[in-house]
Write a protein that holds these residues in place. Structure first.
Motif: not given
Length: 295
Positions: A242-262
């Motif tokens: 039942n997570h089809t919509d989330l999965i298909e939308e997320q797979l269509a997106r490209e990763p972006q940025g380089h998060p860092r933790l301080e």
């Protein structure tokens, strides 16, 4: 996610929702330079995950401290238990408000049983008596012992935190998914392997990765080591049907940025961190994606 969705086997699961699943998965992340496995193809509420980790480290098992901070991730389980036991079909939002407003109600209905934090900092022990009975002994603080062993015996192969207490599984709202952490000192770097028996990749994994890396960073700071590699290993690694919509939308997106933790300060012990001690830089994710939690 793509591998599971296209190649995973469909299975009937405990929740009745159904999943596509693979058995055995591995992800590796180098945490050098403040890097964190903070997923960018959807917004991950890292402060929520951080508050949960700090709650684990208190040994607390009642959701009320989380509810009072606006953390919702554990609400469904005690709500379902309340409805099942009382027959009162109270809405989730009303149940949570009552947990926040009524301390006595929260004490009765907000407890999850001896879940993660209880096992991490107060694993129960029992002493044998001469009359043939047993009495409760002192609890074992695995986190405290881990810090000490990393300091005095860094080459040990026993730097382990274990959550799977077989004797208490039936008392837990949910048996531990991220169950076994093992740490490894390599020169001045602290590595970690996390074994997770069950993983909801769409909703759970983004939190699990952040939390494991966060704990690794805190432990490393406390023992004067640099964060090394995080190795995540999944057992039953799945996506809910039942997570089809989330999965298909997320797979269509490209990763972006380089998060860092301080980590902005070093507190006296690993039990003294506060939410204000953590700041994330360079996190520019895509928008949030929502899907129902299977209870």
């Amino acid at each position: 996610m793509a591998q599971i969705w296209t190649q995973g086997s469909e299975r009937v699961d405990r929740t009745g929702v159904g999943t596509r699943s693979v058995m055995g998965a591995m992800l590796r992340f180098d945490l050098a330079g403040g890097a964190m496995p903070l997923i960018t193809t959807k917004r991950v509420y890292w402060k929520t995950a951080t508050r949960e980790m700090l709650w684990f480290l208190t040994g607390e098992t009642n959701i009320r401290p989380l509810v009072l901070q606006g953390v919702k991730i554990w609400n469904e389980w005690p709500h379902a238990n309340y409805v099942r036991q009382t027959g009162d079909a109270i809405a989730l939002e009303d149940f949570v408000k009552r947990i926040a407003d009524d301390e006595n109600f929260a004490e009765r209905w907000g407890d999850l049983g001896p879940v993660y934090g209880k096992q991490w900092v107060d694993w129960p022990t029992y002493r044998y008596r001469k009359d043939g009975l047993y009495e409760r002994g002192d609890g074992i603080n695995q986190i405290e012992l881990l810090i000490e062993s990393l300091k005095v015996n860094p080459g040990s192969r026993r730097h382990i935190i274990e959550g799977w207490n077989v004797a208490e599984l039936d008392r837990m709202a949910l048996p531990p998914c991220h169950k076994t952490y093992q740490y490894h000192v390599d020169g001045n770097r602290l590595n970690c392997v996390l074994y997770q028996r069950s993983c909801d990749v769409a909703l759970g994994l983004p939190f699990n990765l952040w939390s494991a890396a966060l704990l690794q960073r805190m432990v490393a700071q406390q023992v004067d080591l640099e964060p090394g590699e995080l190795v995540w290993m999944g057992g039953d690694t799945h996506l809910y049907l039942n997570h089809t919509d989330l999965i298909e939308e997320q797979l269509a997106r490209e990763p972006q940025g380089h998060p860092r933790l301080e980590i902005k300060r070093r507190p006296p012990s690993i039990f003294d961190y506060r939410i204000e001690d953590f700041e994330v830089h360079g996190y520019t994710p895509h928008g949030a994606l929502k899907a129902p939690v299977a209870v």
